[in-house]
Design a protein around this motif. Structure first.
Motif, PDB file in Angstrom:
ATOM      1  N   ILE A 133       0.815  -1.128  -0.112  1.00  0.00           N
ATOM      2  CA  ILE A 133      -0.025  -0.085  -0.128  1.00  0.00           C
ATOM      3  C   ILE A 133       0.891   1.297  -0.088  1.00  0.00           C
ATOM      4  O   ILE A 133       0.673   2.034  -0.653  1.00  0.00           O
ATOM      5  CB  ILE A 133      -0.934   0.042   1.326  1.00  0.00           C
ATOM      6  N   ALA A 134       2.213   1.318   0.848  1.00  0.00           N
ATOM      7  CA  ALA A 134       2.711   2.513   0.955  1.00  0.00           C
ATOM      8  C   ALA A 134       3.677   2.768  -0.441  1.00  0.00           C
ATOM      9  O   ALA A 134       3.798   3.859  -0.725  1.00  0.00           O
ATOM     10  CB  ALA A 134       3.613   2.445   2.066  1.00  0.00           C
ATOM     11  N   LEU A 135       3.997   1.545  -1.006  1.00  0.00           N
ATOM     12  CA  LEU A 135       4.751   1.544  -2.283  1.00  0.00           C
ATOM     13  C   LEU A 135       3.959   2.495  -3.146  1.00  0.00           C
ATOM     14  O   LEU A 135       4.690   3.382  -3.804  1.00  0.00           O
ATOM     15  CB  LEU A 135       4.983   0.322  -2.890  1.00  0.00           C
ATOM     16  N   TRP A 136       2.688   2.382  -3.200  1.00  0.00           N
ATOM     17  CA  TRP A 136       2.105   3.023  -4.508  1.00  0.00           C
ATOM     18  C   TRP A 136       1.102   4.254  -3.917  1.00  0.00           C
ATOM     19  O   TRP A 136       0.962   4.835  -4.839  1.00  0.00           O
ATOM     20  CB  TRP A 136       0.959   1.968  -4.963  1.00  0.00           C
ATOM     21  N   LEU A 137       1.431   4.591  -2.680  1.00  0.00           N
ATOM     22  CA  LEU A 137       0.895   5.825  -2.241  1.00  0.00           C
ATOM     23  C   LEU A 137       1.980   7.048  -2.176  1.00  0.00           C
ATOM     24  O   LEU A 137       1.672   8.068  -2.508  1.00  0.00           O
ATOM     25  CB  LEU A 137       0.130   5.439  -0.960  1.00  0.00           C
ATOM     26  N   ALA A 138       3.212   6.343  -1.670  1.00  0.00           N
ATOM     27  CA  ALA A 138       4.476   7.195  -1.535  1.00  0.00           C
ATOM     28  C   ALA A 138       4.786   8.122  -2.595  1.00  0.00           C
ATOM     29  O   ALA A 138       4.750   7.094  -3.809  1.00  0.00           O
ATOM     30  CB  ALA A 138       5.308   6.676  -1.052  1.00  0.00           C
ATOM     31  N   GLY A 139       4.809   9.215  -2.731  1.00  0.00           N
ATOM     32  CA  GLY A 139       5.249   9.857  -4.046  1.00  0.00           C
ATOM     33  C   GLY A 139       6.559  10.428  -3.969  1.00  0.00           C
ATOM     34  O   GLY A 139       7.098  11.225  -4.968  1.00  0.00           O
ATOM     35  N   GLU A 140       7.429  10.237  -3.017  1.00  0.00           N
ATOM     36  CA  GLU A 140       8.790  10.676  -2.766  1.00  0.00           C
ATOM     37  C   GLU A 140       9.748   9.507  -2.442  1.00  0.00           C
ATOM     38  O   GLU A 140       9.335   8.524  -2.063  1.00  0.00           O
ATOM     39  CB  GLU A 140       8.923  11.742  -1.802  1.00  0.00           C
ATOM     40  N   ARG A 141      11.089   9.637  -2.830  1.00  0.00           N
ATOM     41  CA  ARG A 141      11.965   8.884  -2.159  1.00  0.00           C
ATOM     42  C   ARG A 141      12.068   8.643  -0.798  1.00  0.00           C
ATOM     43  O   ARG A 141      11.830   9.753  -0.086  1.00  0.00           O
ATOM     44  CB  ARG A 141      13.676   9.046  -3.048  1.00  0.00           C
ATOM     45  N   ILE A 142      12.860   7.307  -0.424  1.00  0.00           N
ATOM     46  CA  ILE A 142      13.229   7.139   0.692  1.00  0.00           C
ATOM     47  C   ILE A 142      14.507   7.933   1.145  1.00  0.00           C
ATOM     48  O   ILE A 142      15.397   7.744   0.394  1.00  0.00           O
ATOM     49  CB  ILE A 142      13.168   5.610   1.234  1.00  0.00           C
ATOM     50  N   PRO A 143      14.764   8.382   2.456  1.00  0.00           N
ATOM     51  CA  PRO A 143      16.053   9.037   2.420  1.00  0.00           C
ATOM     52  C   PRO A 143      17.064   7.957   2.163  1.00  0.00           C
ATOM     53  O   PRO A 143      17.006   6.713   2.741  1.00  0.00           O
ATOM     54  CB  PRO A 143      15.941   9.490   4.046  1.00  0.00           C
ATOM     55  N   GLU A 144      18.356   8.546   1.694  1.00  0.00           N
ATOM     56  CA  GLU A 144      19.334   7.503   1.304  1.00  0.00           C
ATOM     57  C   GLU A 144      19.863   6.957   2.443  1.00  0.00           C
ATOM     58  O   GLU A 144      20.279   5.650   2.521  1.00  0.00           O
ATOM     59  CB  GLU A 144      20.431   8.282   0.554  1.00  0.00           C
ATOM     60  N   ALA A 145      20.259   7.459   3.576  1.00  0.00           N
ATOM     61  CA  ALA A 145      20.815   7.108   4.538  1.00  0.00           C
ATOM     62  C   ALA A 145      19.950   5.907   5.295  1.00  0.00           C
ATOM     63  O   ALA A 145      20.296   4.804   5.717  1.00  0.00           O
ATOM     64  CB  ALA A 145      21.132   8.097   5.834  1.00  0.00           C
ATOM     65  N   ALA A 146      18.730   6.071   5.298  1.00  0.00           N
ATOM     66  CA  ALA A 146      17.770   5.051   6.220  1.00  0.00           C
ATOM     67  C   ALA A 146      17.516   3.849   4.839  1.00  0.00           C
ATOM     68  O   ALA A 146      17.428   2.723   5.550  1.00  0.00           O
ATOM     69  CB  ALA A 146      16.286   5.816   6.198  1.00  0.00           C
ATOM     70  N   ALA A 147      17.619   4.214   3.697  1.00  0.00           N
ATOM     71  CA  ALA A 147      17.545   3.039   2.743  1.00  0.00           C
ATOM     72  C   ALA A 147      18.803   2.088   2.833  1.00  0.00           C
ATOM     73  O   ALA A 147      18.622   0.895   2.925  1.00  0.00           O
ATOM     74  CB  ALA A 147      17.458   3.461   1.241  1.00  0.00           C
ATOM     75  N   ALA A 148      19.959   2.942   3.191  1.00  0.00           N
ATOM     76  CA  ALA A 148      20.978   1.933   3.100  1.00  0.00           C
ATOM     77  C   ALA A 148      21.109   1.204   4.482  1.00  0.00           C
ATOM     78  O   ALA A 148      21.704   0.213   4.425  1.00  0.00           O
ATOM     79  CB  ALA A 148      22.398   2.985   3.091  1.00  0.00           C
ATOM     80  N   ALA A 149      20.618   1.614   5.495  1.00  0.00           N
ATOM     81  CA  ALA A 149      20.769   0.911   6.770  1.00  0.00           C
ATOM     82  C   ALA A 149      19.809  -0.065   6.716  1.00  0.00           C
ATOM     83  O   ALA A 149      20.084  -1.192   7.352  1.00  0.00           O
ATOM     84  CB  ALA A 149      20.312   2.001   7.945  1.00  0.00           C
ATOM     85  N   VAL A 150      18.588   0.221   6.260  1.00  0.00           N
ATOM     86  CA  VAL A 150      17.631  -1.089   6.076  1.00  0.00           C
ATOM     87  C   VAL A 150      18.381  -2.421   5.454  1.00  0.00           C
ATOM     88  O   VAL A 150      18.047  -3.371   5.383  1.00  0.00           O
ATOM     89  CB  VAL A 150      16.340  -0.514   5.698  1.00  0.00           C
ATOM     90  N   MET A 151      18.828  -1.662   4.019  1.00  0.00           N
ATOM     91  CA  MET A 151      19.489  -2.743   3.216  1.00  0.00           C
ATOM     92  C   MET A 151      20.488  -3.390   4.007  1.00  0.00           C
ATOM     93  O   MET A 151      20.521  -4.654   3.611  1.00  0.00           O
ATOM     94  CB  MET A 151      20.093  -1.801   1.924  1.00  0.00           C
TER      95      MET A 151
END
Length: 198
Positions: free
Chosen positions: A121-139
């Motif tokens: 649901i969030a994938l298709w509702l979100a209209g902006e990028r995930i913060p790079e640092a947060a994305a890298a941490a979860v990765m």
């Protein structure tokens, strides 16, 4: 960190990354349930490849949603990841209802299903990028979870083949579900339990 949709999306990945570290048998259980019986009988050794591919879709989704933004590509990989998470969770829960599995199994897969649903649901509702640092941490967390899950899948496959070659048959194979570094090992019955014919 952006609006609530972006936060929900990131939280969905994060919860599954942490859950995968605590219950590191989850992906192996899902794939052994979903894969056709004839496939699993012959190719249990490939379970680790499916798990790696599963986590790879999540890593690619986060990469394209945050590190190197291509939102449509990120949404595509994320949809594949979360959709299979929903399917696998439901499959495990339904097939385990009639068995005497620990309630913790239903809690774990219930959370996996809920976060997968929220993620889509969030994938298709979100209209902006995930913060790079947060994305890298979860990765990074997902990467560790993928490594541990793959090692567990290798153990399960070896154990499966050992028991399948014995007179008792594969229905006596053991199943591993991790809980904060501890191994809980149970025996499956003739009815579907934690692992198909494992």
């Amino acid at each position: 960190m952006g609006d609530w949709k972006t936060t929900l999306l990131l939280a969905s990945f994060l919860v599954q990354a942490v859950l995968g570290l605590v219950f590191y048998g989850i992906p192996a259980i899902m794939f052994s349930k979903v894969l056709p019986e004839f496939f699993y009988l012959e190719l249990a050794w490939s379970l680790k490849l499916f798990i790696l591919g599963y986590f790879l879709t999540a890593l690619l989704s986060l990469y394209y949603l945050g590190v190197s933004p291509r939102l449509e590509t990120g949404r595509l990989f994320g949809t594949v990841y979360f959709a299979f998470g929903m399917l696998g969770s439901v499959w495990v829960i339904v097939e385990s209802i009639s068995s005497a599995e620990t309630p913790l199994l239903f809690v774990a897969f219930g959370i996996w299903f809920a976060t997968s649903l929220c993620g889509i649901i969030a994938l298709w509702l979100a209209g902006e990028r995930i913060p790079e640092a947060a994305a890298a941490a979860v990765m990074a967390l997902l990467g560790v979870s993928a490594l541990i899950s793959t090692l567990i899948a290798e153990w399960v496959a070896v154990d499966y083949y050992v028991h399948a070659s014995m007179k008792g048959g594969p229905e006596n194979a053991t199943v591993v579900v991790g809980l904060v570094g501890c191994l809980s090992i149970s025996r499956t019955r003739a009815e579907p339990s934690l692992l198909r014919h494992a």
